[in-house]
Design a protein around this motif. Sequence first.
Motif, PDB file in Angstrom:
ATOM      1  N   GLY A 244       1.111   2.419  -2.146  1.00  0.00           N
ATOM      2  CA  GLY A 244       2.382   1.732  -1.963  1.00  0.00           C
ATOM      3  C   GLY A 244       2.737   1.566  -0.499  1.00  0.00           C
TER       4      GLY A 244
ATOM      5  N   TYR B   8       5.063  -1.344   2.142  1.00  0.00           N
ATOM      6  CA  TYR B   8       5.916  -2.516   2.310  1.00  0.00           C
ATOM      7  C   TYR B   8       5.096  -3.745   2.664  1.00  0.00           C
TER       8      TYR B   8
ATOM      9  N   LYS C  14       9.578  -6.218   0.908  1.00  0.00           N
ATOM     10  CA  LYS C  14       9.520  -5.692  -0.464  1.00  0.00           C
ATOM     11  C   LYS C  14       8.831  -4.342  -0.400  1.00  0.00           C
ATOM     12  N   SER C  15       9.258  -3.443  -1.285  1.00  0.00           N
ATOM     13  CA  SER C  15       8.619  -2.126  -1.324  1.00  0.00           C
ATOM     14  C   SER C  15       7.797  -1.985  -2.598  1.00  0.00           C
ATOM     15  N   PHE C  16       6.737  -1.203  -2.488  1.00  0.00           N
ATOM     16  CA  PHE C  16       5.864  -0.897  -3.610  1.00  0.00           C
ATOM     17  C   PHE C  16       5.710   0.616  -3.664  1.00  0.00           C
ATOM     18  N   ARG C  17       5.970   1.184  -4.828  1.00  0.00           N
ATOM     19  CA  ARG C  17       5.899   2.639  -4.994  1.00  0.00           C
ATOM     20  C   ARG C  17       4.510   3.082  -5.422  1.00  0.00           C
TER      21      ARG C  17
ATOM     22  N   PRO D 268       0.101  -3.419   0.653  1.00  0.00           N
ATOM     23  CA  PRO D 268       1.335  -2.899   1.253  1.00  0.00           C
ATOM     24  C   PRO D 268       1.002  -1.879   2.347  1.00  0.00           C
TER      25      PRO D 268
END
Length: 156
Positions: free
Chosen positions: A69, A71, A62-65, A31
């Motif tokens: 993290g 996108y 989509k996002s990833f924390r 990401p």
Amino acid sequence: MPTEDGVKINTRGQYAIMAMVELASAGKSRPLPLSEIADNAGISLSYLEQLIAGMRRHGIVKSFRGPGGGYTLAKAPDEIIIADILHAAEDSTPAKRHAISGDRIRSCDCTSSLMTHIEQLLEVALANITLDDVVNQRLDDNSEASKIIEVLRERA
């Protein structure tokens, strides 16, 4: 994905496409943080946050924390249509455009119908161009857009 406002190519749309090209070029290996996308594309971080919010709502990213993290694209670049990116770019709450009231600007019906016609032409052309076409510089291979350009050149 037509909207009642039609497709508009403005700075917001250009920046949205630039950000999506950054994500497509990175692939799904990791990401990308917004700060990296902003730096690479030359977009302010706060502006990019608004654009990405619209892209996320439309299922384009989509996002990833957490650590590492950021996108990624939610679909393959050949499944993402440029018209969809432009529509999503306009769908960010703080930056949504408000229609100018008829009291402020008066236009004749002919001008209004011309703008509608141009937006329809753009919609057809951009609905046939994918993010993958842009990334791989295959815009001349797009038959629908090429047909429209050819007809317009013949009329000029």
